[in-house]
Design a protein around this motif. Structure first.
Motif, short mmCIF file in Angstrom:
data_model
loop_
_atom_site.label_atom_id
_atom_site.label_comp_id
_atom_site.label_asym_id
_atom_site.label_seq_id
_atom_site.Cartn_x
_atom_site.Cartn_y
_atom_site.Cartn_z
N GLN A 1 39.44 37.04 33.96
CA GLN A 1 38.50 37.98 34.86
C GLN A 1 36.65 38.39 35.03
O GLN A 1 36.59 37.39 36.90
CB GLN A 1 37.91 39.68 33.77
CG GLN A 1 39.81 40.78 34.01
CD GLN A 1 39.41 40.95 32.88
OE1 GLN A 1 38.94 40.63 31.54
NE2 GLN A 1 40.39 42.23 32.71
N ILE A 2 36.27 37.22 33.73
CA ILE A 2 34.99 36.51 35.01
C ILE A 2 34.96 35.81 35.76
O ILE A 2 33.59 35.63 36.55
CB ILE A 2 34.51 35.75 33.25
CG1 ILE A 2 34.10 36.76 32.02
CG2 ILE A 2 32.76 34.92 33.22
CD1 ILE A 2 33.79 36.02 30.05
N ASP A 3 36.01 34.64 35.84
CA ASP A 3 35.73 34.28 36.85
C ASP A 3 35.98 34.55 38.16
O ASP A 3 35.63 34.08 38.89
CB ASP A 3 37.58 33.21 36.74
CG ASP A 3 37.39 31.88 37.88
OD1 ASP A 3 36.62 31.19 37.54
OD2 ASP A 3 38.50 31.74 38.54
N ALA A 4 37.16 35.59 38.33
CA ALA A 4 36.84 36.65 39.42
C ALA A 4 35.33 37.16 39.49
O ALA A 4 35.26 37.37 41.06
CB ALA A 4 38.16 37.45 38.99
N ALA A 5 35.09 37.27 38.81
CA ALA A 5 33.60 38.48 38.82
C ALA A 5 32.14 37.01 39.82
O ALA A 5 31.29 38.23 40.01
CB ALA A 5 33.11 39.07 37.59
N HIS A 6 32.26 36.45 39.00
CA HIS A 6 30.98 35.44 39.19
C HIS A 6 31.47 33.80 39.53
O HIS A 6 30.54 33.16 39.93
CB HIS A 6 30.44 35.01 37.35
CG HIS A 6 29.91 36.33 37.01
ND1 HIS A 6 29.29 36.51 37.40
CD2 HIS A 6 30.81 36.22 35.94
CE1 HIS A 6 29.22 37.96 36.37
NE2 HIS A 6 30.15 38.26 35.40
N HIS A 7 32.52 33.80 39.86
CA HIS A 7 33.05 32.14 40.57
C HIS A 7 34.07 32.10 41.98
O HIS A 7 34.44 32.39 41.47
CB HIS A 7 33.67 31.43 39.50
CG HIS A 7 34.40 29.96 39.60
ND1 HIS A 7 35.23 29.43 38.94
CD2 HIS A 7 34.07 29.29 40.69
CE1 HIS A 7 35.27 27.86 39.04
NE2 HIS A 7 34.58 27.93 40.39
N LEU A 8 32.88 31.13 42.85
CA LEU A 8 34.03 30.68 43.78
C LEU A 8 34.06 30.02 44.22
O LEU A 8 33.71 29.02 43.91
CB LEU A 8 31.86 31.11 44.77
CG LEU A 8 32.36 32.96 45.40
CD1 LEU A 8 30.85 32.72 46.14
CD2 LEU A 8 32.71 33.89 45.40
N HIS A 9 35.40 29.32 44.03
CA HIS A 9 36.33 28.75 44.27
C HIS A 9 35.96 27.40 45.65
O HIS A 9 35.76 28.66 46.76
CB HIS A 9 37.43 28.62 43.76
CG HIS A 9 37.89 29.02 42.90
ND1 HIS A 9 38.28 28.56 42.29
CD2 HIS A 9 37.65 30.13 42.03
CE1 HIS A 9 38.71 29.32 40.75
NE2 HIS A 9 37.82 30.04 40.42
N PRO A 10 36.17 26.68 45.49
CA PRO A 10 36.01 25.41 47.37
C PRO A 10 37.78 26.07 47.75
O PRO A 10 38.76 25.78 47.29
CB PRO A 10 36.72 24.27 46.66
CG PRO A 10 36.32 24.61 44.66
CD PRO A 10 36.38 25.01 44.84
N PHE A 11 37.48 25.69 49.13
CA PHE A 11 38.55 26.21 49.19
C PHE A 11 39.95 27.25 49.42
O PHE A 11 41.27 26.98 48.42
CB PHE A 11 39.39 24.69 49.74
CG PHE A 11 38.48 24.05 51.55
CD1 PHE A 11 39.34 23.50 52.36
CD2 PHE A 11 38.18 22.88 50.23
CE1 PHE A 11 39.06 22.96 53.11
CE2 PHE A 11 37.22 21.74 51.21
CZ PHE A 11 37.72 21.45 52.65
N THR A 12 39.56 28.31 49.06
CA THR A 12 39.66 29.41 48.98
C THR A 12 40.04 30.45 49.02
O THR A 12 38.97 31.38 49.54
CB THR A 12 39.70 29.67 47.22
OG1 THR A 12 39.98 28.54 46.63
CG2 THR A 12 40.23 30.52 46.69
#
Ligand SMILES: Cc1ncc(COP(=O)(O)O)c(C=O)c1O
Length: 459
Positions: free
Chosen positions: A13-24
């Motif tokens: 959930q935290i990843d989804a809220a704050h982290h933009l991933h490469p080539f995704t």
């Protein structure tokens, strides 16, 4: 770090809220959630649920000495305590990049004895592009400025990297590439050879496309040709043996510099320190990163051939280019220790004489015969498996790439990390893999292929 206090769900959930991933595709990622890798050891990675997965990709083509190397952590710790950072600008240096440069000059092809550092492969290619153009200006030929690259090439994701690369999807989002870069055909016989054309002849024809591009522009307008020895992200496309010597011959004939992007192939993957040595060519620049530190620290090294370096020194004048972290002391300390480990454990020889040939044989004997497999190929410890619907006609499943993703998902579920790019499964394992590890990988991949085939039949 206290991530252990978080559940997988919370981290996702935290990843989804704050982290933009490469080539995704971020909408898709938010629907499924990230796989969270929490630790690793030797050839294995472990996710937050405790699943043990054999890492067939060495992280992202980089962890050549495998995971859990205390020596690398200790080298970083010692250097951080002594001197965590100082720059290499303004006529300063620190000891570790000095010694690393000497080491790189020792193992590089014999026409190379200078190094320029960055923190990523993309940065190093940016440096390479700037440097070759600067070289021709210093030589009094500023109009010799065009770079020839190839379709499907991957040279990184900065503006320069994307421009040099030949990935359509990346160019579409670029909104204007660095000017004067053209792309010629890739040397991929499985898809591009004419009926009845031998590998040898196809290799010469693909190299001939470089000559055509030089003649189209006029040799007096062409600065350099750039290529990956083996196209990696484009699908581990291994050119016929006739290709590279012919490209080098053409470049020399028209006085065009040869730039080799060894971000994936550098530091042992093909069974020599550099693929240039495997191919028997002497490029003017060699871009390296990734396995230089086995991924334990971000570091890139552009190896610069004597021709360019001597002009830079003789003509003088500032080369207006560099990065805060060029020659970072901690990253260079880790690189020195990493190269020491590769040498001490004779990993390069092992790939050349033992695991590389065993890997090739295992793919041929245990994977190539599967109904879903059109072709397997490998060089050193770098391999590809082509997924097809029909072996004889090479027809692919639709939509493009979907079958390879099905294979990949089954593979991961059965403890085998490998990558799907287009319809190609890619393998680029740590160089510490043994014959037993290769056997284990083949078993898991075969299982994944069987399960994928059952799924694909149902569709
Ligand atoms: C051949 C090649 N060049 C350049 C790069 C870019 O490296 P980085 O992601 O470190 O910028 C990559 C990355 O995979 C690569 O494969």
């Amino acid at each position: 770090m206290t991530y252990q206090n978080y559940s997988l769900k919370q981290l996702q959930q935290i990843d989804a809220a704050h982290h933009l991933h490469p080539f995704t595709d971020h909408r898709e990622l938010r629907e499924v959630g990230s796989r969270i890798i929490t630790r690793a050891n030797g050839p294995f990675i472990y996710d937050s649920e405790g699943a043990e997965i054999l890492d067939g990709m060495a992280g992202l083509w980089c962890v050549n000495v495998g995971y859990g190397r205390d020596e690398l952590a200790e080298a970083a710790y010692a250097q951080m305590k002594e001197l965590p950072y100082y720059n290499s600008f303004f006529k300063c240096s620190t000891p570790t990049p000095v010694l690393l440069s000497q080491k790189l000059a020792e193992i590089a092809p014999k026409n190379v004895s200078q190094v320029f550092y960055g923190s990523s492969g993309s940065e190093a290619n940016d440096t390479a592009l700037r440097l070759v153009r600067h070289y021709w200006v210093l030589e009094g030929k500023p109009e010799k400025n065009r770079i020839i690259s190839r379709k499907m090439a991957y040279h990184g994701s900065t503006v320069a990297g994307t421009s040099l690369g030949g990935m359509d999807a990346m160019h579409k989002q670029l909104g204007g590439a660095v000017p004067n870069i053209v792309h010629v055909m890739m040397p991929y016989a499985y898809e591009l050879a004419l009926p009845g054309e031998s590998d040898h002849d196809f290799g010469l024809r693909a190299a001939g496309a470089v000559e055509v591009a030089i003649l189209e522009a006029g040799a007096n307008k062409v600065a350099a040709f750039i290529g990956e020895p083996v196209m990696g992200a484009g699908g581990v496309k291994i050119p016929p043996v006739s290709y590279w010597p012919e490209v080098q011959r053409i470049c020399r004939k028209y006085d065009v510099l040869l730039m080799l992007d060894e971000v994936i192939t550098g530091y042992g993957r093909t069974g020599e320190w550099f693929a240039a040595q495997t191919l028997g060519i002497e490029p003017d620049t060699i871009t390296t990163a990734k396995a230089l530190t086995s991924g334990y620290q971000p570091l890139s090294a552009l190896l610069v051939g004597d021709r360019i370096a001597s002009t830079l020194v003789e003509k003088g004048g500032e080369f207006n280019h560099g990065y805060t972290y060029s020659g970072h002391p901690v990253a260079c300390a880790v690189a020195l220790k990493n190269l020491e480990i590769i040498e001490r454990e004779e990993l390069v020889d092992r790939v050349r004489n033992d695991t590389g040939p065993y890997f090739a044989k295992a793919l041929q004997e245990r994977i190539a015969g599967h109904d879903l497999v059109g072709e397997v190929r490998s060089i050193g410890l770098m391999g590809a498996i082509e997924i097809v619907k029909d072996k004889a006609t090479k027809e692919r499943f639709l939509p493009a790439g979907s079958a390879a993703v099905t294979v990949r998902d089954h593979a991961i579920a059965h403890g085998m990390m490998l990558r799907a790019t287009g319809d190609t499964m890619i393998l680029s394992p740590p160089l510490i893999w043994t014959r037993d590890t290769i056997d284990m990988a083949c078993e898991r991949i075969s299982k994944a292929l069987d399960l994928a085939q059952a799924d694909l039949r149902k569709r």
